[in-house]
Design a protein around this motif. Structure first.
Motif, PDB file in Angstrom:
ATOM      1  N   ARG A 111       0.646  -1.184   0.024  1.00 17.10           N
ATOM      2  CA  ARG A 111      -0.005   0.121  -0.048  1.00 17.10           C
ATOM      3  C   ARG A 111       0.817   1.201   0.006  1.00 17.10           C
ATOM      4  NH1 ARG A 111      -5.208  -1.048   0.420  1.00 17.10           N
ATOM      5  NH2 ARG A 111      -5.950  -2.938   0.972  1.00 17.10           N
ATOM      6  N   ILE A 112       1.778   1.332   0.469  1.00 19.71           N
ATOM      7  CA  ILE A 112       2.832   2.354   0.674  1.00 19.71           C
ATOM      8  C   ILE A 112       3.566   2.443  -0.468  1.00 19.71           C
ATOM      9  CG2 ILE A 112       5.037   3.294   1.803  1.00 19.71           C
ATOM     10  CD1 ILE A 112       4.121   1.916   4.346  1.00 19.71           C
ATOM     11  N   ARG A 113       3.875   1.657  -1.224  1.00 24.97           N
ATOM     12  CA  ARG A 113       4.666   1.440  -2.466  1.00 24.97           C
ATOM     13  C   ARG A 113       3.575   1.977  -3.650  1.00 24.97           C
ATOM     14  NH1 ARG A 113       4.330  -2.190  -6.732  1.00 24.97           N
ATOM     15  NH2 ARG A 113       6.410  -2.286  -7.997  1.00 24.97           N
ATOM     16  N   HIS A 114       2.383   1.640  -3.532  1.00 24.65           N
ATOM     17  CA  HIS A 114       1.606   1.958  -4.466  1.00 24.65           C
ATOM     18  C   HIS A 114       1.147   3.622  -4.372  1.00 24.65           C
ATOM     19  CE1 HIS A 114      -1.773   1.758  -7.319  1.00 24.65           C
ATOM     20  NE2 HIS A 114      -2.550   2.460  -6.308  1.00 24.65           N
ATOM     21  N   GLU A 115       0.995   3.915  -3.117  1.00 27.09           N
ATOM     22  CA  GLU A 115       0.778   5.396  -2.834  1.00 27.09           C
ATOM     23  C   GLU A 115       1.966   6.203  -3.294  1.00 27.09           C
ATOM     24  OE1 GLU A 115      -1.438   8.803  -2.082  1.00 27.09           O
ATOM     25  OE2 GLU A 115      -2.076   6.587  -2.023  1.00 27.09           O
ATOM     26  N   VAL A 116       3.057   5.749  -3.060  1.00 21.92           N
ATOM     27  CA  VAL A 116       4.271   6.826  -3.182  1.00 21.92           C
ATOM     28  C   VAL A 116       4.466   6.650  -4.620  1.00 21.92           C
ATOM     29  CG1 VAL A 116       6.572   7.117  -2.882  1.00 21.92           C
ATOM     30  CG2 VAL A 116       5.195   6.572  -0.879  1.00 21.92           C
ATOM     31  N   PHE A 117       4.465   5.656  -5.351  1.00 21.85           N
ATOM     32  CA  PHE A 117       4.712   5.392  -6.668  1.00 21.85           C
ATOM     33  C   PHE A 117       3.471   5.829  -7.910  1.00 21.85           C
ATOM     34  CE2 PHE A 117       8.056   1.765  -6.806  1.00 21.85           C
ATOM     35  CZ  PHE A 117       8.939   2.878  -6.221  1.00 21.85           C
ATOM     36  N   ARG A 118       2.399   6.495  -7.194  1.00 22.63           N
ATOM     37  CA  ARG A 118       1.078   6.671  -8.017  1.00 22.63           C
ATOM     38  C   ARG A 118       1.372   7.595  -9.094  1.00 22.63           C
ATOM     39  NH1 ARG A 118      -4.157   5.722  -6.934  1.00 22.63           N
ATOM     40  NH2 ARG A 118      -3.761   5.225  -4.570  1.00 22.63           N
ATOM     41  N   PRO A 119       2.220   8.948  -8.621  1.00 20.52           N
ATOM     42  CA  PRO A 119       2.271   9.789  -9.747  1.00 20.52           C
ATOM     43  C   PRO A 119       3.553   9.560 -10.569  1.00 20.52           C
ATOM     44  CG  PRO A 119       3.172  10.633  -7.493  1.00 20.52           C
ATOM     45  CD  PRO A 119       2.567   8.919  -7.207  1.00 20.52           C
ATOM     46  N   THR A 120       4.572   8.386 -10.414  1.00 19.29           N
ATOM     47  CA  THR A 120       5.460   8.152 -10.960  1.00 19.29           C
ATOM     48  C   THR A 120       5.512   6.870 -11.603  1.00 19.29           C
ATOM     49  OG1 THR A 120       6.673   7.543  -8.906  1.00 19.29           O
ATOM     50  CG2 THR A 120       6.858  10.060  -9.677  1.00 19.29           C
ATOM     51  N   MET A 121       6.311   5.982 -10.758  1.00 20.41           N
ATOM     52  CA  MET A 121       6.539   4.699 -11.509  1.00 20.41           C
ATOM     53  C   MET A 121       5.390   3.996 -11.940  1.00 20.41           C
ATOM     54  SD  MET A 121       9.728   4.362 -12.235  1.00 20.41           S
ATOM     55  CE  MET A 121       9.756   2.556 -12.444  1.00 20.41           C
ATOM     56  N   CYS A 147      12.782   2.315  -2.952  1.00 19.71           N
ATOM     57  CA  CYS A 147      12.757   2.941  -1.417  1.00 19.71           C
ATOM     58  C   CYS A 147      11.549   3.983  -1.562  1.00 19.71           C
ATOM     59  CB  CYS A 147      13.974   3.652  -1.182  1.00 19.71           C
ATOM     60  SG  CYS A 147      14.157   4.461   0.133  1.00 19.71           S
ATOM     61  N   VAL A 148      10.770   3.824  -0.455  1.00 26.99           N
ATOM     62  CA  VAL A 148       9.620   4.440  -0.519  1.00 26.99           C
ATOM     63  C   VAL A 148       9.006   5.066   0.850  1.00 26.99           C
ATOM     64  CG1 VAL A 148       8.450   3.707  -2.720  1.00 26.99           C
ATOM     65  CG2 VAL A 148       8.088   2.391  -0.386  1.00 26.99           C
ATOM     66  N   VAL A 149       8.891   6.380   0.730  1.00 27.35           N
ATOM     67  CA  VAL A 149       8.073   7.106   2.344  1.00 27.35           C
ATOM     68  C   VAL A 149       7.023   7.734   1.980  1.00 27.35           C
ATOM     69  CG1 VAL A 149       9.090   8.687   3.889  1.00 27.35           C
ATOM     70  CG2 VAL A 149      10.809   7.048   3.040  1.00 27.35           C
ATOM     71  N   LEU A 150       6.170   7.525   2.812  1.00 26.46           N
ATOM     72  CA  LEU A 150       5.002   8.364   2.878  1.00 26.46           C
ATOM     73  C   LEU A 150       5.051   9.883   2.690  1.00 26.46           C
ATOM     74  CD1 LEU A 150       2.637   6.211   5.091  1.00 26.46           C
ATOM     75  CD2 LEU A 150       2.151   6.243   2.450  1.00 26.46           C
ATOM     76  N   PRO A 151       4.273  10.486   1.840  1.00 27.07           N
ATOM     77  CA  PRO A 151       4.715  11.848   1.627  1.00 27.07           C
ATOM     78  C   PRO A 151       4.477  12.624   3.037  1.00 27.07           C
ATOM     79  CG  PRO A 151       3.398  11.205  -0.345  1.00 27.07           C
ATOM     80  CD  PRO A 151       3.358  10.050   1.017  1.00 27.07           C
ATOM     81  N   GLN A 152       3.481  12.320   3.771  1.00 27.13           N
ATOM     82  CA  GLN A 152       3.504  13.059   4.895  1.00 27.13           C
ATOM     83  C   GLN A 152       4.370  12.980   5.877  1.00 27.13           C
ATOM     84  OE1 GLN A 152       1.529  10.896   3.787  1.00 27.13           O
ATOM     85  NE2 GLN A 152       0.494   9.648   5.348  1.00 27.13           N
TER      86      GLN A 152
END
Length: 216
Positions: free
Chosen positions: A21-31, A143-148
């Motif tokens: 879920r984190i990966r999907h949210e962070v990558f939504r606008p890019t990968m 490598c993904v980190v939630l925007p907030q």
């Protein structure tokens, strides 16, 4: 710099869905525009990504990490590292058969453009072969980190974990960085080796995606 409020450790199999879920949210606008270029992934696809993560932890020795905010217990980021090394104990280099075996191209998702996905993996694999040859190395795949929770040091801690393992093994750490993420990796000791570009305009994107290959 280590943030004492945060802790990095190995992801547990039962936490695979949280990582997805984190990966999907962070990558939504890019990968995600590359992985799922034909539309938002279905529940079936997201379940497949979760199961692939779980299987990677249990059966394939892939090093999935989580970064937890100790004050809340929330997983705020994650990373995927892989250690490419010889199967034979004591060997200094991988065989070329082992090198080629690591260059698999995954089955496309229902929402993927198969040709675009093949092009991405071909581009990344070709450059790994050219730059690393049959040397052993640690590679940062994700490598993904939630925007907030950005700018708290979580990303640096997830990267540093793998760099320390690479140092202990006496091998290089390798990654492909986006132009946005490149400065963080430079602060952690990565040096640019090559700029590469994926043709995504042919598949309807406004511009091609560019990456910087880096080594420690």
């Amino acid at each position: 710099m280590i943030n004492p409020q945060l802790e990095v450790s190995l992801l547990k199999p039962e936490e695979a869905e949280q990582y997805m879920r984190i990966r999907h949210e962070v990558f939504r606008p890019t990968m995600n525009k590359i992985f799922y270029s034909r539309g938002e992934p279905s529940r079936k696809t997201l379940d497949r990504v979760t199961e692939e993560t779980r299987d990677g932890i249990i059966n394939k020795g892939i090093l999935y990490l989580k970064c937890v905010d100790k004050s809340t217990g929330e997983i705020i980021g994650g990373a995927r590292w892989r250690y490419a090394k010889p199967k034979e104990e004591g060997a200094r280099e991988r065989t070329w058969e082992e090198v080629e075996a690591g260059f698999t191209i995954p089955e496309p998702y229902e929402e993927s453009n198969p040709e675009l996905l093949r092009n991405l993996h071909h581009l990344l694999n070709t450059n790994k072969r050219e730059i690393l040859g049959n040397r052993s190395y640690y590679t940062l795949v994700t490598c993904v980190v939630l925007p907030q929770h950005e700018r708290r040091g979580a990303g640096s801690m997830l990267v540093q974990w793998g760099c320390e393992r690479a140092d202990e093994a006496g091998v290089e750490a390798y990654l492909e960085a986006s132009l946005v993420g490149a400065p963080m990796y430079e602060r952690l000791g990565f040096k640019p080796v090559k700029h590469i570009e994926l043709d995504t305009k042919t598949f309807g994107a406004e511009r091609n995606e560019r990456f910087i290959i880096k080594l420690t």
